[in-house]
Design an enzyme around this catalytic site. Structure first.
Site, mmCIF file in Angstrom:
data_model
loop_
_atom_site.group_PDB
_atom_site.id
_atom_site.type_symbol
_atom_site.label_atom_id
_atom_site.label_comp_id
_atom_site.label_asym_id
_atom_site.label_seq_id
_atom_site.Cartn_x
_atom_site.Cartn_y
_atom_site.Cartn_z
ATOM 1 C CG ASP A 130 -0.195 -0.064 2.539
ATOM 2 O OD1 ASP A 130 0.804 -0.805 2.618
ATOM 3 O OD2 ASP A 130 -0.610 0.613 3.502
ATOM 4 C CD GLU B 71 4.250 0.469 6.728
ATOM 5 O OE1 GLU B 71 5.134 0.790 7.533
ATOM 6 O OE2 GLU B 71 3.699 1.291 5.961
ATOM 7 C CD GLU B 72 2.701 3.944 4.624
ATOM 8 O OE1 GLU B 72 2.748 4.415 5.767
ATOM 9 O OE2 GLU B 72 3.658 3.988 3.839
ATOM 10 C CG HIS C 28 3.667 9.225 5.118
ATOM 11 N ND1 HIS C 28 3.564 8.780 6.424
ATOM 12 C CD2 HIS C 28 4.077 8.150 4.403
ATOM 13 C CE1 HIS C 28 3.893 7.506 6.488
ATOM 14 N NE2 HIS C 28 4.213 7.099 5.261
#
Length: 482
Positions: free
Chosen positions: A76, A143-144, A455
């Site tokens: 992801d 994961e995020e 991000h």
């Protein structure tokens, strides 16, 4: 095949990945791509119920007795975009371009975190020329948004004794430890109140902040948009009979918020005075952040009248709490130089009908300190009357300085580049700590090419470091012992 062609192949695979939708929780297309890749190259693959994909490749001739190595990356990506950009991450590809040696995306996150890890692993999987022992590639999901794939990885899926996580962001640095983390949700429930007669409505906001990763970048001095806007509301509330209609800022628990907006109402006779105060406030804050927030913008404009506002008692408690809550670096490590030990990020605020919903994330390489900062946050908001809940959190990864894989990776780096690699721990959360729950004997390191602005829409990849990391990875694989 030359090193140059290997690197070109890595980038070609990454270009394919940029066309695949893979927001956290929506990695279905990515899973299909990985399965098709394995089938196309005649490789064994399995996918578990969580969506994690494992691809196995046999050793090259003469390397059959080497220990099995796991190459690991997550499927992801964080999906952030400029506020003015229309982009659907579920249907539109990431558009990339090169500028001054960096690969960037047009107005969105690039997804090199961790698309580059996937691309490097797949380049090894498809090559017939790279020397290696048995290799497994593990591609985890979500994961995020809480390391969900790693959390749900079942014992027995992997056979490897060594794991190389490909999710770090600085070439020349080998990570052997990471922080644990926990997310905290805060809710203020409120009744709607009628706005008093004779009030004037304003939309106030701050945007174009740097943002960034709430772990890696928490010590960089970047402003938190929610805290900045909350600070103005706190100061204005002490001077005017201010009513709060809404507050919205930030999007993701693991990103420093880049923008925030509130709608307020004040007595009409005060509208010019508050504009002056806002301009003074903006100038003051811009001077405070003149080094780290060079693009920061403030805005105040009249807006359509609202029939209702947030119950004033709750609104004032919320404003007090936003001003008072801790945000940023709480402590630096006493064991590792220049490592943030403990931090908190006021990540997102959203106003819905009857509720203000807040998400904050806390990190620490010390488990007790992680919960201490989480409880510090909770106490502040509970004193203000909010309901506070903590997630289960995830563990940190304790450094192992006696690691065989670490010794191999440092010696090969020295041989390749004529200098020492830095051996570090990272304040961000990596999946390695969770792998140890089901595979306690794993020997692990984490490496990756240089990324900046992850991000956030300023995410970029330093292209020159891709070749260096890939060559280092190949050298490590050749040196894995029996």
């Amino acid at each position: 095949m030359s090193d140059l062609n290997w690197t070109e192949r890595v980038m070609a695979i990454f270009a394919e990945i940029c066309r695949i939708p893979r927001p956290s929780g929506h990695e279905e297309k990515m899973g299909e791509f990985l399965a098709a890749f394995a089938e196309r190259h005649g490789l064994e693959h399995i996918q578990d119920s969580a969506g994690n994909v494992l691809i196995r490749k046999p050793a090259t001739p003469g390397m059959e007795n080497r220990q099995t190595v796991i190459l690991q990356a997550h499927q992801d990506m964080v999906c952030e975009k400029d506020a003015s950009l229309e982009h659907d991450f579920m249907t539109q590809p990431i558009e990339t371009y090169v500028e001054d040696g960096w690969l960037k995306a047009r107005g969105t996150t690039l997804g090199a975190d961790d698309g580059m890890g996937i691309a490097m692993a797949l380049a090894i999987m498809e090559s017939n020329e790279i020397k290696h022992g048995p290799v497994e590639c593990l591609f985890t999901v979500s994961e995020e948004t809480g390391l969900c794939g790693a959390e749900n990885l079942q014992p027995g899926m992997m056979n490897g004794s060594m794991l190389i996580n490909l999710d770090s962001e600085d070439e020349g640095e080998i990570f052997i430890g990471c922080a644990g983390g926990v997310n905290t949700t805060i809710d203020f429930d409120f009744r709607q109140e009628a706005v008093p007669a004779g009030y004037f409505f304003l939309k106030v906001g701050v945007d174009k902040l740097h943002g960034g990763h709430s772990g890696d970048d928490i010590d960089k001095g970047y402003a938190n948009a929610n805290k900045v806007l909350g600070r103005f509301l706190y100061e204005a509330s002490s001077k005017y009979d201010l009513r709060l209609c809404s507050f919205s800022g930030g999007n993701l628990h693991n990103a420093i918020p880049r923008d925030a907006t509130a709608v307020i109402a004040i007595p009409a006779g005060s509208k010019e005075n508050i504009r002056v105060d806002f301009n003074i406030f903006a100038d003051t804050v811009q001077k405070e952040y003149h080094v780290t927030e060079t693009d920061m913008e403030f805005r105040m404009e009249s807006t359509d009248p609202q029939h209702f506002c947030i119950e004033n008692r709750v609104a004032q408690n919320f404003i007090q709490a936003i001003q008072g809550v801790f945000n940023g670096v709480m402590a630096m490590s006493m064991d590792v130089d220049d490592l943030v030990e403990t931090s908190s990020n006021l990540a997102s605020v959203r106003t819905t009908e009857g509720r203000i919903h807040i998400v904050a994330s806390q990190r620490s390489s010390v488990e007790s300190a992680k919960w201490n900062v989480a409880h510090t946050l909770a106490a502040t908001f509970r004193l203000a009357g909010a309901e506070v809940k903590h997630g289960d959190g995830y563990p940190g990864w304790t450094p192992n300085t006696n690691s065989k894989l670490l010794a191999i990776s440092t010696s090969t780096y020295r041989r390749l580049f004529g200098r020492e690699a830095k051996v570090l721990a990272i304040h961000a959360g990596l999946e390695c700590g969770l792998f140890l729950k089901s595979y306690p004997a794993l020997d692990m390191i984490s490496i990756g090419p240089t990324l900046r602005g992850v991000h956030s829409p300023s995410e970029r990849l330093e292209l020159g470091t891709v070749d260096m990391v890939f060559r280092h990875l190949l050298a490590i694989l050749e040196e894995i012992p029996e």
